[in-house]
Design an enzyme around this catalytic site. Structure first.
Site, mmCIF file in Angstrom:
data_model
loop_
_atom_site.group_PDB
_atom_site.id
_atom_site.type_symbol
_atom_site.label_atom_id
_atom_site.label_comp_id
_atom_site.label_asym_id
_atom_site.label_seq_id
_atom_site.Cartn_x
_atom_site.Cartn_y
_atom_site.Cartn_z
ATOM 1 N N TYR A 250 45.897 43.021 46.691
ATOM 2 C CA TYR A 250 46.999 43.034 45.724
ATOM 3 C C TYR A 250 46.791 44.125 44.669
ATOM 4 C CZ TYR A 250 50.489 40.950 42.583
ATOM 5 O OH TYR A 250 51.565 40.725 41.771
ATOM 6 N N GLU B 240 26.163 36.642 47.079
ATOM 7 C CA GLU B 240 27.050 36.094 46.046
ATOM 8 C C GLU B 240 26.401 36.103 44.665
ATOM 9 O OE1 GLU B 240 28.289 32.298 48.035
ATOM 10 O OE2 GLU B 240 30.161 33.401 48.264
ATOM 11 N N HIS C 88 40.221 35.841 47.535
ATOM 12 C CA HIS C 88 39.592 37.002 46.893
ATOM 13 C C HIS C 88 39.966 38.292 47.613
ATOM 14 C CE1 HIS C 88 36.284 34.020 45.369
ATOM 15 N NE2 HIS C 88 37.495 33.738 44.932
ATOM 16 N N HIS D 107 30.395 29.045 44.207
ATOM 17 C CA HIS D 107 29.792 29.252 45.530
ATOM 18 C C HIS D 107 28.272 29.366 45.379
ATOM 19 C CE1 HIS D 107 33.767 31.333 47.018
ATOM 20 N NE2 HIS D 107 33.966 30.135 46.522
HETATM 21 FE FE FE Z 1 31.905 33.519 47.776
#
Ligand code: FE
Length: 344
Positions: A127, A191, A121, A228
């Site tokens: 990127y 998250e 990530h 996750h």
């Molecule tokens: Fe995560």
């Protein structure tokens, strides 16, 4: 740690997420926490790399003077400013704070996969920033300069006190609650809440046909992050079963309080990203959206919902509805494997 010699097989009933009595952390079988193995297999099937996604159209749109407004550019930069360091914070927590306290080898297997995904990530954000020729030092330093990002990150990092300490050990009520607090904060809040207004912003761009390569990167990230989150929820609920004494009423109220504080931090962030609203999303919409997903996170670990509001961004619902997640993943995985683009 020396290997304890013996022919007596490991007793699966002693295996626990933390404080396992037969704390054999290298013997995968007999397996007890099968949800961790399932998550590991899904993660493998979902494997992707940022360089596989074309950024050509985004580069043209970012360079053009006509495609993006000043507000849109600022929103995109601020969201990236959050993203670029968020996954590194998550990775550090997994590797440096979390992993060593886990006494379930199958959970450790998934955490290794998760740690790698956090690196992918961070690579994706790098990127995007590099492809668009953005100012790297500006974007990557925003977590220290932009109040709304700094406040979220420092809220999260405060919960590493204790857990990061070399001498910290689970096994007392106080420390087990400290560990569980860290798990709740990282899974449910970091998250489960702190990524979601940024996800919504990126898909707002995508719905306008803008910066769709970046949005596709974020779709793959959100797919991983939902796993996750699911894994974190499974660990919380399993620890509740294995050690019910930690889940006191006071502790439950404490987690609800933390979620409510996080909701304020998150919609303050959204308001700073969109001081004037964008793509039909304004500060009120974000507030309601964040409250809606916070309720889902509370529900997922058996805590009372606090807001009772509808989802104002129904187009995000496919991704946040955990019940639909299996279909969501199956569709994406198939499309990914055949090289097709992700569609909502
Ligand atoms: Fe995560």
């Amino acid at each position: 740690m020396p290997i304890s010699r013996g022919e007596k097989p490991v007793n699966i009933n002693n295996r626990r997420i933390i404080n396992g009595a037969d704390a054999d952390v290298v013997q995968l079988y007999p397996m007890k926490h099968t949800f961790a193995w399932d998550a590991y297999m899904v993660g493998n099937a979902n494997h992707w790399l940022p360089t596989e996604i074309s950024m050509q159209k985004d580069i043209e749109q970012w360079r053009s003077k006509d495609v993006l407004t000043a507000d849109e550019r600022q929103a995109f930069e601020t969201v990236l400013g959050f993203f670029t360091t968020a996954d590194s914070i998550a990775a550090n927590n997994v590797v440096l704070a979390f992993y060593k306290h886990i006494t379930s080898p199958e959970c450790r297997m998934y955490l290794l996969r998760q740690g790698f995904e956090e690196a992918i990530h961070t690579h994706a954000y790098q990127y995007i920033v590099e492809s668009l020729g953005m100012d790297e030092s500006k974007i990557f330093n925003m977590y220290r300069e932009v109040d709304a990002i700094y406040n979220k990150d420092s809220f999260i990092l405060d919960f590493n006190d204790g857990i990061f300490d070399d001498n910290f050990k689970t096994g007392t009520l106080e420390n087990d609650q400290k560990f569980l607090e860290n798990l709740c904060v990282f899974s449910l809040i970091m998250e489960g809440i702190f990524f979601y207004s940024s996800f919504a912003v990126m898909f707002g761009f995508q719905r306008q046909g803008k910066l769709t390569g970046s949005a596709e990167q974020i779709q793959y990230i959100m797919r991983d992050e939902s796993q996750h989150l699911n894994f974190g929820i499974n660990m919380i609920n399993t620890i509740k079963k294995e050690q019910p004494e930690v889940w006191t009423k006071d502790f439950q109220n404490h987690i609800v309080d933390l979620v409510k504080k996080a909701v304020v931090l998150e919609y303050t962030f959204a308001a700073q990203v969109f001081p004037r609203g964008i793509f039909g999303m304004n500060a009120d919409g974000f507030k309601q959206y964040i409250e809606h997903i916070a309720d889902r996170r509370l529900e997922s670990v058996g805590l009372p919902v606090q807001y009772g509001v509808e989802n104002p961004f129904p187009w995000m619902s496919e991704a946040i509805d955990l019940n639909k997640e299996k279909n969501f993943f199956e569709t994406r995985v198939t499309e990914y494997k055949t090289g097709g683009a992700l569609e909502w």
